[in-house]
Structure formats: structure tokens, C-alpha cells
Enzyme design. Sequence first.
Site, short mmCIF file in Angstrom:
data_model
loop_
_atom_site.label_atom_id
_atom_site.label_comp_id
_atom_site.label_asym_id
_atom_site.label_seq_id
_atom_site.Cartn_x
_atom_site.Cartn_y
_atom_site.Cartn_z
N ASP A 40 7.32 7.47 4.87
CA ASP A 40 6.06 6.74 5.06
C ASP A 40 5.72 6.59 6.54
O ASP A 40 4.56 6.62 6.93
CB ASP A 40 6.14 5.37 4.40
CG ASP A 40 7.30 4.53 4.96
OD1 ASP A 40 8.37 5.11 5.25
OD2 ASP A 40 7.15 3.31 5.11
N GLU A 79 12.12 1.15 8.01
CA GLU A 79 11.75 1.57 6.65
C GLU A 79 12.02 3.07 6.53
O GLU A 79 13.08 3.47 6.10
CB GLU A 79 10.28 1.23 6.40
CG GLU A 79 9.88 1.28 4.94
CD GLU A 79 8.54 0.61 4.70
OE1 GLU A 79 7.97 0.84 3.64
OE2 GLU A 79 8.06 -0.13 5.57
N ASP A 124 2.69 7.56 -1.32
CA ASP A 124 2.14 8.18 -0.12
C ASP A 124 2.02 9.69 -0.27
O ASP A 124 0.98 10.30 0.03
CB ASP A 124 3.01 7.84 1.09
CG ASP A 124 3.10 6.36 1.35
OD1 ASP A 124 3.37 5.60 0.40
OD2 ASP A 124 2.92 5.93 2.50
N GLU A 177 -1.65 3.40 9.06
CA GLU A 177 -1.36 2.87 7.72
C GLU A 177 -2.53 2.04 7.20
O GLU A 177 -2.89 2.12 6.03
CB GLU A 177 -0.09 2.01 7.78
CG GLU A 177 0.31 1.40 6.46
CD GLU A 177 1.61 0.63 6.57
OE1 GLU A 177 2.28 0.45 5.54
OE2 GLU A 177 1.96 0.20 7.69
N HIS A 217 1.14 6.86 9.46
CA HIS A 217 1.23 6.97 8.01
C HIS A 217 0.25 8.05 7.58
O HIS A 217 -0.92 7.97 7.92
CB HIS A 217 0.80 5.64 7.36
CG HIS A 217 1.90 4.82 6.80
ND1 HIS A 217 2.85 4.21 7.58
CD2 HIS A 217 2.20 4.48 5.52
CE1 HIS A 217 3.67 3.51 6.80
NE2 HIS A 217 3.30 3.68 5.54
#
Length: 987
Positions: free
Chosen positions: A571, A577, A584, A853, A874
Site C-alpha cells: 500500500d 505498514e 488497493d 492516499e 499510494h
Amino acid sequence: MSTQTTPAPHAPQQPATASELPSAAAPGSLPEVAASKPDGVLPSARPATPEPAITAAALPDPVGDLAAPTHLKFDQYLPGDILGGASPTPRLSWEIPTAPAGWTPTDAELELTRTDAAGNPLGNPQTLTLPSADGVLVDWPAARLASRERAVVRVRVTGSVAVAASATAPSASAPATTEWSEPVVYEAGLLDAADWEALPVGPAWPENPESDRRPPRVRHEFTVDRPVVAARAYVSAHGLIRAELDGGRVGADELVPGWTVYGQRLVARAYDVTAQLLDSSPAGDGVGPHALGAQLADGWYRGHIGFDGGYRNLYGDDVAAIIQLELTHADGTRTTVATGPGWRAGAGEILFTGLYEGETVDARLLTPGWSAPGFDDAEWSPVAVGASDAEQLIMPLDAPVRAQETLLPVAVTVQERQAMSIGEAEIETAPERVLIDFGQNISGRLRIRVAGPAGTTITLRHAEVLEDGRLGTRPLRGAAATDRFTLAGDGVEEWEPAFTIHGFRYADVAGWPGGAAAAKRDIEAGAITAVVVHTSMERLGAFDCSDERVNRLHENSRWSMRDNFVALPTDCPQRDERLGWTGDIQAFAPTAAFHYGCTGLLSSWLADLALEQAAHGTVTWYVPVIPGGLWTPPRPAAVWGDAATVVPWELFRATGDRGLLAQQYDSAKAWVDLVDSLSADDHVWDSGMQLGDWLDPSAPPDNPMQAMTDPYLVATAFFAQSARIVARWAVVLDKNDDAAHYTALADAIGEGFRARFTDGAGHMTSDTQTAYALAITFDLTGSEEHRQVAGDRLAELVDASGGHVSTGFAGTPVLTGALTATGHADAAYRLLLTTSCPSWLYTVTMGATTTWERWDSMLPDGTINPGDMTSFNHYALGAVAAWLQRSVAGLAPAEPGYRVIEVAPAPGGGLTHAESMHRTPYGWAASSWRLVDESGREVTPQAAAAGQGRLELDVVVPVGAKARVTLPGREGEEPIELSHGRHHLVA
């Protein structure tokens, strides 16, 4: 150590070419650090220039003399030779660069020569008829390859050319055969568990599994007693590994073995180390003392990963090397040197390394020669030997992670020391630093060249954006993204972290010898470069148009893919993360398949998706699965779970890979069956935790699932789409009963969708851009009349929004396409070209070099969105690039694998030209249009916006494919069909 002598095929006297060794450094690349490493095997030579530009005008004309096949590929690997292949029956693909007009392939032959590991033929070549002549993933026609078996292949193709009728002869067809292609080599890896002798070896000393642990090294010396003609190293690990042989690094791969569901799939990569072994022996024949070594790191296996504070030891609390070196001797025998008892463990200059935290190195602790023979390891310890991983070890389906490119700084700024006074005391709040802007947000790390006193520690911090002129580190959450290097003090030193990567455009440097002024001078002279690191992928696509802002938007999409395809589709590359989120990649799959050849990487990831799906009873939020608060245990959810159907299907559309469909069919079918069991009697999915249109711009910073569109509408729409995909999938695989069942199911879901979520006349109960876009794209409106009603209302919503995007992860990938498909390209262009937030070009006007994102990851005043979840890299919202490629420029697959290419440009928005280029499985294709005035000059944007200008369209169709062209304004007419070649059309 395991040393075993077994019979091997006869070997020649000359060594094999080390095809896996890195190439020489490109001009401008950094010099190598360790002069003690053998010439020709250094891993850090890397390109210093960006990927070349691709333009339609530069593509060759596919019409010409009949050329030999080129661009030979096995399965979904990169073109060229393959070492350590995973299949005993690799499929083969090729291109015919040029052929006479009208030539069509009819037959193909494969010349196959089996050789030993050193490349000497084991018999005469075989010539075999291939089952297909189209050159796209053609089935292997020969006997299955055994482990280690090596085949050299060439291809030639026969086709026919139509001969026009004459006064004396009727029309006919004449055969024409290509020359043989250049040979390519496929060497199978270790395909059976019985092939593995290597055991995991790591440190035996006590460690605290709940704390940071110092990365260990392991080593072993061995003696070769007879000449060697070929050497292969098979390398894997618990954790991450850099293997070394005789003081030199093995290969150039990074973050080996990548991240898979380790308990069931542990990748081992193969390396040809023949030259490395021979060059380090006194007589050049391999005879003499040698040493194997490996630097280890925790990585994903036992390192600190995950959000909500993170987790350790997810796959075990050990770290271990798995190395199997196989030597083929001149006398026809084979010796195996493998990790096992007798190896030794010690520590080196790396004090700590973590994927999120960064790496800390003290060069004063360097131990030169630790992986070379003759090193004194008396103070090292015995190793702990683990149980065999033979049942889990597999050869890779994809290319490795490697350093791809280096970037020089575009700006270097001194930041003064900051301090505060408390009474008579002064407390430093920030040291003197130098801020570096590399001009591009990347995944990678820094490489430094520095000289200074021993004990000087240089600190490197990383961030994607600036806030108030300094690194904006809050979005990193728990990822420190900080590297530290302590100098040995023995002249110029070069260093780059080995086992960590960061997501960053900016970095700051503290502790540089001589202070900030000296650092600025040295950095501007090239002392620090940024190294781009990601999985090696073949560039397939490019887009260009007359609006540089739109070009930057497309490049942002491509860069976000590069930065997030690091062993798996993540991501984001920067915060704590970096997971393989299913939603995604579901949104981005068509775009990904256009940008790069990513089917190998994604097919590996999809294999893990199926394993996690079986283990958890549902397609999980991300793959591989780790614990994570709200996301544990995994629960069924639309958009994310639909990755099981959408991703393989979109890859099939792009590549024609039926094998991938066969591999993933049970997974896709299980997902649809699960949702069917969870849906109501009317087939509406109206239960469970649904993320819906995640991150639509109306969602508050602290609740990204609080979107405008009914989440059960979104869930049901995706349920219908996945059922329809599985029905079509079943047709491809000749599963007729399944095809009928899932077609009926998709129809029933559509009826339930319309009954629940529409007024029966085309209007949605959720009056949102996402609701209408999904209904149109997934064919859920029920009739052409209702579809047009939905399209008209969607355009009205765009107008009411002032041309702003109002969609999240579910709606954004289909929004502009739905408008174009219903005759509202003008509304799609308005969305594209709006520059205020939320919009795609807002991010561009704010200086973005990757996809954000959130639509407002950075607020108009330059501050970072206050949400806890804010990334500037992202790819999901960058899925609009597929519309740029397919609709704006007009190039799309009409049939799987681009056997038939859809060319249907939709000019608008004041653009005066646009083009899309894609390397299809048949070769390069292009759609390139421009608007010209009566004199043939390109019109102005103002004239284009007013609808003026004649459209001229250039189409490139590769040999073996056809194109179906629909010119603007002629949508109701029969498409123009084109065969291979360059074509110029005027509308």
C-alpha cells in the site's frame, strides 16, 4: 557443512558464462567500495539514468522484411535467459518485429538443445513443432525438465503471405519462414524437496525475542579438490540474507527472499557463481580453499512489523541462512556444499537493522575477509541448526528486488541548529542539519561517500514531504526511517544500508564531518545519492499528451507502482505498514498491467492470497496476513475480497495467461461462493463490516469508511461483478456448467441490486458519483435506457460538484470510464483538469511526484492532513491512468493479450494531442492522435476546447495482432479493422 559427491552429466573443459552476474557500471554510477572483491562480481554497479522515453513516432514500422523472432520469454519472467526456473514445462513467448504486409503466422518450431550446467550440449538439437504459432505463452512441447536441467532453445515461425491474382494466376498464399531466433537458456531450479540438503543455520547465542537483536553472520570454509566447470548457489533464509562467496557478494538481489507465506512458500533464488569461484582459485580452475558466508537480518520473518505498535517473531524467533552451493566438476561429478553443522556464527559492523526503523552501522567493527578463506573465526560461535525447509522451498515466479536507478539531489539546504533556554541551561531541540530534496518520491535508501575522523556518526532521516520547511515525519507513525553510520576513519568510506528501505523524497543529514557547510558542498558534488529499489519489471507502457500536468499525473501513477512493487504489491513504502492490501491492487490492476510486466510478481502474490484465503476462510484484507487490531481476525468485505477475481482476470486480459486463470480459479470461485452464502434472499450483500467507498473525500480524517455511498450498494455491485467475471473465466477454462451457474447468479444479483438500490428507472438510492459509476461499469442498470439515465445523472453530479472528484477506492477506478461510456467525456475531462481539492491535478499543483492516499493528504496551506493514516505514495487513486491510456489516447485490449487491440480515442478537455504506447504480448502498439488546422499545424488548446481542428490518428499494430478502430464521432459505425503496420487515419 554437507559435502557430497554424486554423478553428474559430462562437463566440458571451459567454464560457463556467468549470465547472472551484474553488468558493468553505467556512466555516472558510484564507484565500488570494497576493492578486495573479485572483478566482475560486484553487485552495486547500477544505472544512474532514468528509464528511456517511449514515443509512438520512435516505434519501428512492423511492416518490413520478415524478421526472426525476438524478445523470447519464459512464462512471466523477464525476457532472456532464466536461471532457477520454477516450472518443469516453461511456456515460451516471442515477438516478430517486422513482417511483410498480410503475413500471418501459421506454424512454429522449437529447436531444443539440452546441456550440462556448463553449457555443453548433451546431444544433438531436437526440432519440435510448437502447439501454437502466435507467440504468446506457448506450451512446452518437450519432456518435462528435471531439477537443474538446462535447455537452450531457438524459435522460428512460418506464415503465409497473400499473393494477389494476376492475369495468368488466381490469388494464392505463399509460405514464408523466419530465420531462427537468437538462443535463450532456461535452467530449472531445485524442483523437488529431495533436492535440498541445506539446513537453516543461525546464531546459537541467547537472544531476547522481544527486543532488538543484532544481525548475525554465518560462514564456512571448504576445499575443492578437483577442477570445477560450473557452480550454482541456491539461497534463501529465515529473515533476509546477503550471501557471499570468497569475499564477494553473490548476485545483486536485495531483500532476499522477499515476503511470502513462509510456512508454505519460502522462495530460494539461484545464482551462477562459476566465474566468482574460478577467479578466486590460484589456477583459475576452482581447486583450492574457498569460503561461503551470509549476512542475515530479521526482515519480515522475525522483525518488528505492522501497525498498532507492531509485532515481532511472526514466523519464528530465529534467523537463519539457507545456502546450497553445487559444483559441477570436469570429471562429471557434482559436489554440494550446504548450510548445516560445522558452520560458525559471529557479528559484524551492523548493529541493528529493521525495515521500518532503519539501519545502524559502526564501520570500526568491519572485519575484512570474513567471507573469504583463511579468516580467523576462532572467536565465532557454533551455529544453531534448524529443521529442513525442503517442503516449503520453492523457486521464484518473478524477478528479484534490485537497485534500479540512482537520483542526484535537486536542492541542498542548510538548516541551522535549534535550541531553547531554560534558565541558564540550553537544550538542543534540533541539531544542525542539511536538507536534501531528490525531486522524486521513491522507495529506496541513500548511499553516501564520506571521509572523517573515526567515531563520527552520520544520521540520515527520511520523509516524503516537508512541513514548515522540515521533514514531515508524522505520517511515518512508528517507522523511524533513520539510518546511522559511524566512520572507521580510514579515508574515503562508502556506505549504503543493506536490509532496509524507506519511502522518501527528502532526507536530512546530521553529524557530517566539518559541519553543515561542508556537507552541503560535498553533497552537491555527489557525496549522497538516492538509490531506487524495487522488483525488477519490464516497462510496458507510456502515455503523453499536450498538458504537462496530466503527464505528471500519469507519471505519478507509474512511480507509485514502482515504489510499491517491492517483492509484493504494498500500500505504501514509508510508514509502519507496507502490506499487500487486496483492495488497493484490485483497484489498480488494469493500470499496473499497462505500466509494467508485473504478472510474475502478482501471480506469486495471488498464490499466497489463495493460501491465506484457505487458512482464514475468506480473502483477507492484506496478504500475507499479520495481526492488526481492527483487521484481526480477517472478515469478508467487498472491494478487498474481490481482488481474488479482479486481479487475475485483469492480468489475463492484458497477457492472455490462461495458466494464471487455472491457478487461481478455485480461489476466485470460493470467494464468490462465500459471498453468495452471506447475501440475502434477493442476493444483496447487506451484512458484515464493509469499508465501502473507502476514503471518499467526504470521509473525516479519523473515519475513512464513512463515505457517501451505501456500503451495501458497493458490496452488492462488486458481488455481481465478481460473479460475472467467474462466469467468463469458466468459459475460458471450458467449465460450461460453472459458466451457466455464475452467469445466472450474476443476473440474479443484478435484479436484487436494481430492486434495492434503484428507483427502477435508472436513479440510485445513493445519489453519488460512485453509485452511478459502479452501476454503469458493472452493467447493473438493467437496460440501455436506464444506463443512459444513470450516465446523465452522473454527469449532473459532476457538474454539481464543481468538477470535483467525490469517489474513493471503490468508485475512482471506474468514474471517468463510466462518463465516457455514456457520452459524457466532457464531464470526465472536467474532473481530470480541475485543480482545486479534491481532484487529481490538485495533487500535481501541490508538487506531488507520486499518487497520494487521500485526496487531501496535504492541505492547501501546505500542512499535512491531521488523520493518523496519511500517505503520499499510494497507487489506488492513480488508477485513473488506465482511463488516460484507454480512453484519452485510445488504446486498450479488445481481446485477451491484445490479440485484437481496441483503438477508440476520445479527445477533449482542450488537449491538442495524446498518445498511448504499450508493449503487448505481440510487440509494441500505439494510438497517437493530434488535432490540426487546415495547414496541418497542431491547433491551440483554445481551438481544441472549442471543438476545432481535424483529428489525425496514427496507429501501430504489431505483427500477429489486429486493431479495431473507432474514430470520434463515428461510434455507431462499424469499426475499421487494421492488420499489422503503421496506419494514418483522418477523421
